[in-house]
Design a protein around this motif. Structure first.
Motif, PDB file in Angstrom:
ATOM      1  N   TYR A  30       1.035  -1.034   0.591  1.00 27.60           N
ATOM      2  CA  TYR A  30       0.049   0.123   0.117  1.00 27.60           C
ATOM      3  C   TYR A  30       1.060   1.484  -0.016  1.00 27.60           C
ATOM      4  N   SER A  31       2.503   1.490   0.427  1.00 26.21           N
ATOM      5  CA  SER A  31       3.257   1.907   0.643  1.00 26.21           C
ATOM      6  C   SER A  31       3.446   2.302  -0.952  1.00 26.21           C
ATOM      7  N   ILE A  32       3.638   1.826  -1.894  1.00 23.58           N
ATOM      8  CA  ILE A  32       4.137   1.681  -2.816  1.00 23.58           C
ATOM      9  C   ILE A  32       2.758   1.928  -3.799  1.00 23.58           C
ATOM     10  N   LEU A  33       1.518   1.940  -3.751  1.00 23.65           N
ATOM     11  CA  LEU A  33       0.793   1.957  -4.611  1.00 23.65           C
ATOM     12  C   LEU A  33      -0.012   3.239  -4.336  1.00 23.65           C
ATOM     13  N   ASN A  34      -0.070   3.772  -2.988  1.00 16.37           N
ATOM     14  CA  ASN A  34      -0.432   5.003  -2.370  1.00 16.37           C
ATOM     15  C   ASN A  34       1.002   6.045  -2.341  1.00 16.37           C
ATOM     16  N   HIS A  35       2.226   6.041  -3.264  1.00 16.10           N
ATOM     17  CA  HIS A  35       3.204   7.369  -3.661  1.00 16.10           C
ATOM     18  C   HIS A  35       3.023   8.025  -3.965  1.00 16.10           C
ATOM     19  N   LYS A  36       2.966   9.080  -4.175  1.00 17.17           N
ATOM     20  CA  LYS A  36       3.309  10.355  -4.599  1.00 17.17           C
ATOM     21  C   LYS A  36       4.501  10.677  -4.628  1.00 17.17           C
ATOM     22  N   ALA A  37       4.660  11.571  -5.638  1.00 14.65           N
ATOM     23  CA  ALA A  37       6.448  11.685  -5.813  1.00 14.65           C
ATOM     24  C   ALA A  37       6.561  12.961  -5.624  1.00 14.65           C
ATOM     25  N   SER A  38       7.945  13.171  -4.593  1.00 16.82           N
ATOM     26  CA  SER A  38       8.554  14.514  -3.961  1.00 16.82           C
ATOM     27  C   SER A  38       8.822  15.589  -5.228  1.00 16.82           C
TER      28      SER A  38
END
Length: 277
Positions: free
Chosen positions: A9-17
């Motif tokens: 879920y961390s990867i799925l919901n990751h937002k690029a900095s």
């Protein structure tokens, strides 16, 4: 696959900095510069181009890291060259350059040399090149199937009072070459016996030509090689390939900058203002 639920879920919901976004933009620019320059530029030259293109604080290490992520690197190939002395000593031939490869303006010191180009159909062919020390521009070249006196003579153009430096190969010490060069107004200079460093910028050009063009191709014939060499020398090297010795400009860009600075210097402007230029 033994992946933790939190990781998924961390990867799925990751937002690029903002840093990741900037790196992605840089990657696309790096790849474009790389492809636009025949894939021969490494991280130092790509960094210099991008600094001039709006990234003044960009570091070489960052570009190197992003190039590794892209899986790209300079495609140049090095081959070993054995410098063996097969030349006779001519004590009367003077070295007017003495490894002082600096000139204040074009057409002061030219360097010349011959290199070998292999083709499948026609075997070994030969390229004689002439390089201006000031601009690093190839001001003349001749490509042929024979390494004779006519090859090096036909590479010459005709400015006046230029030092023309070469090694002591038989083509350059022949009476025909010397007579032709003197007739054109050249002052002849020769490397010390068996010393390639006395002609280093010219050796460097031929090395670059081999690594960035010749070793990457398999020329089927003399005709094909002739076209490819013309395209590299006149279409890429002189016009677009940046050179660290001339402030990361191409030879023609540097030549134009010298022309501009000469005609628009304060001294010249003052002369023009007084109407006596």
């Amino acid at each position: 696959m033994k992946v933790a639920r939190s990781t998924y879920y961390s990867i799925l919901n990751h937002k690029a900095s903002s840093r990741e976004i900037e790196n992605n933009i840089l990657k696309s620019k790096i790849f474009k510069v790389y492809c636009d320059n025949r894939k021969v530029y490494g991280c130092i030259k790509i960094t210099r181009i991008l600094r001039d293109d709006g990234y003044p604080k960009l570091s070489v290490n960052r570009v190197s890291r992003l190039m590794k992520q892209l899986g790209i690197r300079s495609v140049t190939i090095r081959k070993f060259k054995n410098f063996r002395n097969k030349q006779n000593e001519h004590s009367e031939l003077k070295n007017l350059v003495n490894q002082n490869f600096s000139a204040q303006k074009p057409n002061q010191i030219w360097l010349s040399d011959i290199t070998y180009i292999h083709t499948v159909k026609n075997g070994w062919t030969y390229l004689a090149s002439v390089l201006d020390v000031c601009t690093r521009k190839i001001v003349g070249y001749s490509y042929g199937r024979k390494m004779d006196r006519s090859l090096v003579i036909s590479a010459l153009t005709n400015p006046n009072n230029v030092i023309l430096h070469s090694d002591r190969g038989s083509q350059y010490t022949s009476s025909e070459y010397i007579a032709a060069a003197v007739r054109m107004g050249f002052r002849l200079s020769y490397s010390k016996k068996g010393c390639p460093f006395d002609n280093a910028p010219m050796e460097s050009f031929h090395s670059v030509l081999k690594k960035e063009e010749v070793y990457l191709k398999h020329y089927s014939s003399f005709h094909e090689a002739n076209i490819r060499l013309f395209d590299y020398i006149n279409g890429f090297y002189n016009r677009y390939r940046i050179h660290s010795a001339i402030n990361f400009l191409s030879p023609i860009q540097f030549e134009n900058s010298l022309f501009f600075s000469y005609f628009f210097s304060p001294f010249c402007v003052q002369i023009i203002d007084y109407g006596s230029c």
